[in-house]
Design a protein around this motif. Structure first.
Motif, short mmCIF file in Angstrom:
data_model
loop_
_atom_site.label_atom_id
_atom_site.label_comp_id
_atom_site.label_asym_id
_atom_site.label_seq_id
_atom_site.Cartn_x
_atom_site.Cartn_y
_atom_site.Cartn_z
N LEU A 239 0.81 -1.22 0.00
CA LEU A 239 0.00 0.00 0.00
C LEU A 239 0.84 1.27 0.00
O LEU A 239 0.30 2.36 0.11
CB LEU A 239 -0.93 0.00 1.23
N GLU A 240 2.15 1.14 -0.11
CA GLU A 240 3.04 2.29 -0.11
C GLU A 240 3.93 2.27 -1.35
O GLU A 240 4.38 1.20 -1.77
CB GLU A 240 3.92 2.30 1.15
N TRP A 241 4.16 3.46 -1.90
CA TRP A 241 5.09 3.59 -3.03
C TRP A 241 6.11 4.67 -2.67
O TRP A 241 5.85 5.87 -2.78
CB TRP A 241 4.34 3.97 -4.31
N GLY A 252 4.92 -0.78 -3.61
CA GLY A 252 3.60 -1.38 -3.67
C GLY A 252 2.82 -0.92 -4.90
O GLY A 252 2.82 0.27 -5.24
N ILE A 254 -0.56 -1.16 -5.41
CA ILE A 254 -1.95 -0.76 -5.18
C ILE A 254 -2.17 0.75 -5.34
O ILE A 254 -3.14 1.15 -6.02
CB ILE A 254 -2.41 -1.23 -3.78
N PRO A 255 -1.34 1.63 -4.79
CA PRO A 255 -1.60 3.06 -4.99
C PRO A 255 -1.56 3.49 -6.47
O PRO A 255 -2.37 4.32 -6.90
CB PRO A 255 -0.48 3.75 -4.20
N TRP A 258 -4.68 2.12 -8.16
CA TRP A 258 -5.85 2.89 -7.76
C TRP A 258 -5.92 4.21 -8.53
O TRP A 258 -6.99 4.58 -9.04
CB TRP A 258 -5.80 3.15 -6.26
N LYS A 422 -0.87 7.77 -3.95
CA LYS A 422 -1.61 7.71 -2.68
C LYS A 422 -2.95 7.03 -2.89
O LYS A 422 -3.45 6.91 -4.02
CB LYS A 422 -1.82 9.10 -2.11
N LEU A 423 -3.55 6.59 -1.78
CA LEU A 423 -4.88 6.01 -1.77
C LEU A 423 -5.83 7.02 -1.16
O LEU A 423 -5.75 7.33 0.03
CB LEU A 423 -4.89 4.70 -0.98
#
Length: 486
Positions: A239-241, A252, A254-255, A258, A422-423
């Motif tokens: 969940l972090e880049w 990560g 996912i961000p 997204w 970011k998410l």
């Protein structure tokens, strides 16, 4: 000899072959073309093909193989300690190529002589100074060994080019001689030319397929190298880049995924209704004169460079959304946002949805319209209950193709949405996409043996799989539509 001259000579020989082949064929028939097996042009075309095509094929293969062979030979000359000091062999070869070009430039302007270039290892300090005088910037890591490697690179490149020119021109001459010798009245020139053209077409299709396979394999190999250095679970579910070439990076997906999907969804929410309604109006309601003007104007949007859309997002749309929506509502103070990029990208996608949907609606058989009118339905009822359901599979395919285009966009996102991974659900915050980070990770002096650089290939492969799936689904739906309504 420069490559352009080589190509020019090959083409001139091909033209000469065409003229000689045609003349010999006519002469062998005593001037009566009716006695020839094929038309005279086929004899000339056969001579031209045998002169040009084999030479060009060898030239293309040589241009691909020669750099690989030279780089492998040159890297073997550089000590391992020098490679470790610079960082990697790819960076060493980058420096070698840059120095070789600088030496060529220095020789052209007279700052160096060929003898100086051959004595680089013994006059290292003097050569560095003279290269600096002609604007060749040398890094602090440049050593005499790297300069010697640059000299060897130049020599091998020049030798290879000379041999390539000789081989290619000799091959073109042999092809011309062979074609001229076999040209006679009974020679089946038309069959030979048609077979040659068929082979060329087959080769072209094979090259296209092999290019795609090569791209996929290159991404796969580099992705495997990345996962040897970085855990795949943290990449796909992180969940972090926060990349850092000094180590300890969080990479990560996912961000980035997204941000890509968020911007693409907003773009489709803008482009699909506008594009679909425009297609319905142009196909069913607009006069022929209005349609002949309006459709080309809409399709002009597809020809505008994406950098222009990006500047439009940065200068016009972003500040407008910030001043009239984001700041009054307390949702943000930046002109770079998901909404900015999504709206501008949606404008860019309108012609994709509009043109494809318009063609699909027009391909619905007129008999369906006539049957609906015969049952007493109005035009709007016919559009809503007959035409749109019949064209729905094709329209869905057009939307999926537009979605693939949105997912792969880069420039609009860079200028309109920023580069923050970011998410967040706030559409007025800056975010980024997978494509932007691919460019960012491969920009500058990068060590391609680090996970922070190799992650770009993993991101590219992920994006490739997503867009490929959307394209396959779209083609399947369109093909199914064509089977039902054509």
């Amino acid at each position: 000899m420069p490559l352009l001259w080589t190509l020019t000579i090959i083409l001139v020989l091909g033209a000469v072959g065409y003229v000689l082949g045609r003349r010999k064929a006519i002469a062998s028939a005593g001037g009566d073309t009716r006695l020839l097996h094929s038309l005279p042009g086929y004899y000339g075309a056969n001579a031209m093909i045998l002169t040009v095509v084999p030479a060009l094929l060898v030239l293309a293969v040589w241009l691909i193989v020669q750099p690989l062979v030279i780089e492998r030979s040159v890297t073997s000359l550089i000590p391992a300690t020098t490679v470790e000091e610079i960082g990697s062999r790819s960076l060493v070869m980058t420096e070698v190529r840059r120095l070789a070009e600088g030496i060529d430039t220095a020789i052209e302007v007279g700052a160096l002589t060929t003898g100086d270039a051959r004595a680089l290892s013994t006059e290292f300090t003097d050569i560095r100074a003279r290269l600096g005088e002609v604007g060749v910037a040398l890094g602090s890591d440049v050593t005499p060994q790297v300069l010697v490697a640059a000299q060897e690179y130049r020599a091998m490149k020049a030798t290879g080019q000379a041999i390539m020119t000789g081989v290619v021109l000799v091959l073109a001459g042999l092809g011309l001689a062979f074609a001229y010798a076999r040209t006679h009245q009974e020679f089946r020139a038309r069959n030979a030319v048609e077979y040659a053209i068929l082979s060329i077409l087959l080769l072209a299709s094979t090259i296209a397929i092999l290019t795609t396979v090569g791209i996929v394999l290159s991404m796969l190999f580099e992705t495997f190298n990345f996962f040897e250095l970085y855990p795949w679970r943290e990449f796909f579910f992180g969940l972090e880049w926060r990349p850092s070439f000094e180590g300890g990076s969080d990479l990560g997906l996912i961000p980035l995924l997204w941000g890509t999907l968020y911007i693409s969804v907003i773009a489709l929410l803008v482009s699909v209704p506008i594009g679909l309604f425009a297609a319905i109006y142009l196909a069913e309601y607009a006069s022929r004169r209005l349609r002949s003007v309006a459709k080309p104007l809409i399709e002009i949007l597809a020809g505008i460079p994406t950098i222009v859309y990006g500047l439009f997002a940065l200068i016009t749309v972003g500040p407008l959304l910030r001043d009239y929506f984001a700041e009054p509502l307390g949702l943000g103070q930046s002109s770079s946002s998901v909404m900015t990029a999504g709206i501008v990208m949606g404008i860019m996608l309108i012609p994709f949805v509009s043109s494809l949907s318009d063609d699909i609606i027009n391909s619905v058989p007129q008999s369906l319209r006539d049957g609906s009118y015969g049952l007493g339905a109005t035009q709007s009822e016919t559009v809503k209950q007959v035409i749109l359901p019949a064209a729905l599979p094709g329209i869905v395919g057009a939307i999926l193709l537009a979605a693939s285009r949105a997912i792969g966009e880069t420039m609009i996102v860079v200028l309109g949405a920023g580069a923050a991974a970011k998410l967040s659900l706030n559409p007025f915050e800056a975010m980024t996409t997978v494509t932007v980070k691919i460019v960012g990770q491969l920009t500058g002096d990068t060590n391609f043996e680090s996970p922070e650089a190799l992650v770009a290939f993993a991101l590219g492969l992920t994006l490739f799989v997503i867009t490929l799936g959307l394209n396959v689904l779209a083609l399947y739906i369109v093909r199914k539509y064509r089977e039902q309504y054509e």
